[in-house]
Scaffold this active site. Structure first.
Site, PDB file in Angstrom:
ATOM      1  NE  ARG A  26      -4.240   4.868  -0.529  1.00 49.62           N
ATOM      2  CZ  ARG A  26      -5.224   4.111  -0.978  1.00 49.62           C
ATOM      3  NH1 ARG A  26      -5.774   4.403  -2.145  1.00 49.62           N
ATOM      4  NH2 ARG A  26      -5.648   3.066  -0.290  1.00 49.62           N
ATOM      5  CG  ASP A  60      -2.946   0.862  -2.019  1.00 44.47           C
ATOM      6  OD1 ASP A  60      -1.871   1.213  -1.489  1.00 44.47           O
ATOM      7  OD2 ASP A  60      -3.676  -0.030  -1.572  1.00 44.47           O
ATOM      8  CB  CYS A 117      -6.325   5.432   2.788  1.00 39.05           C
ATOM      9  SG  CYS A 117      -5.127   5.110   4.094  1.00 39.05           S
TER      10      CYS A 117
HETATM   11  P1  4NP Z   1      -3.083   2.833   2.488  1.00 38.47           P
HETATM   12  O1  4NP Z   1      -2.195   1.688   1.791  1.00 38.47           O
HETATM   13  O2  4NP Z   1      -4.527   2.382   2.332  1.00 38.47           O
HETATM   14  O3  4NP Z   1      -2.776   4.030   1.669  1.00 38.47           O
HETATM   15  O4  4NP Z   1      -2.634   2.925   3.925  1.00 38.47           O
HETATM   16  C1  4NP Z   1      -2.283   0.335   2.143  1.00 38.47           C
HETATM   17  C2  4NP Z   1      -1.620  -0.131   3.251  1.00 38.47           C
HETATM   18  C3  4NP Z   1      -1.662  -1.476   3.575  1.00 38.47           C
HETATM   19  C4  4NP Z   1      -2.387  -2.342   2.778  1.00 38.47           C
HETATM   20  C5  4NP Z   1      -3.054  -1.877   1.671  1.00 38.47           C
HETATM   21  C6  4NP Z   1      -3.014  -0.534   1.353  1.00 38.47           C
HETATM   22  N1  4NP Z   1      -2.410  -3.728   3.095  1.00 38.47           N
HETATM   23  O5  4NP Z   1      -2.999  -4.502   2.319  1.00 38.47           O
HETATM   24  O6  4NP Z   1      -1.841  -4.140   4.128  1.00 38.47           O
END
Ligand code: 4NP
Length: 150
Positions: A14, A122, A8
Site C-alpha cells: 500500500r 491490506d 503501512c
Molecule cells: P503492506 O502489505 O502493509 O501494504 O505492504 C503487507 C505486506 C507484507 C505483509 C503484510 C502486509 N506481511 O505480512 O509480510
C-alpha cells in the site's frame, strides 16, 4: 520543501503505491514523498510484484522503491504522515513523543471520507483485484492531498 511520508505494515504494497501516486501529482522541486512500514519484514525489498503491476497499468513505475522501517526520527523529517489503517495508526502513535508528533499522523482515507477513519484494506493475502481497489482508493485520496498542498 514539504515532506510527506506514507506508512503501512510491510512497505511493499500500500505505502509504495501511495508514494508513487502522490509523487506523480506533485512538482518534484517542492515536495519530498517517501514511504515506510511499521514492520521490518521487508526492509530492502522491492514492492510486491502485484503492486508494481497495478502501478505500471496506471502509468507509474514503482519498481525501484525499497522497503524500510518507520522510525521515530521520521517525525523530525516529515511534515505529514499518512497511515493506511488503524493498526498502522496505533503503531505510529505509540512511537510519537509529543503532540507535535501526534498532530502529523492522519488516516489517508480521511482525505476522501473525512473523519471516518476507514482502512485501506491490506491486499497482501488476496488477488489482483485487491490491488486494483487499493490503487483506486489511494489515487482518489492523493488527488485531494495534492490539490490541498498546491
Ligand atoms: P503492506 O502489505 O502493509 O501494504 O505492504 C503487507 C505486506 C507484507 C505483509 C503484510 C502486509 N506481511 O505480512 O509480510
Amino acid at each position: 520543501m514539504t515532506k510527506i511520508l506514507m506508512v503501512c505494515l510491510g512497505n511493499i504494497c500500500r505505502s509504495p503505491l501511495a508514494e508513487g501516486i502522490l509523487k506523480s501529482k506533485l512538482p518534484k522541486d517542492k515536495f519530498i514523498v517517501d514511504s515506510a512500514g511499521t514492520a521490518n519484514y521487508h526492509v530492502g525489498s522491492a514492492p510486491d510484484r502485484r503492486a508494481i503491476k497495478v502501478a505500471k497499468e496506471n502509468g507509474l513505475d514503482i519498481s525501484s522503491l525499497r522497503g524500510r522501517q518507520f522510525s521515530t526520527t521520521d517525525f523530525d523529517t516529515f511534515d505529514q504522515i499518512y497511515v493506511m489503517d488503524e493498526s498502522n495508526y496505533n503503531n505510529v502513535m505509540n512511537l510519537a513523543r509529543d503532540d507535535n508528533d501526534r498532530d502529523k499522523v492522519k488516516f489517508i482515507l480521511n482525505e476522501t471520507y473525512p473523519n471516518q477513519n476507514y482502512d485501506v484494506p491490506d491486499p497482501y493475502y488476496g488477488g489482483p483485484e485487491g490491488f486494483e481497489n487499493v490503487y483506486k482508493m489511494l489515487d482518489e485520496a492523493c488527488t485531494v492531498i495534492a490539490s490541498s498542498l498546491k
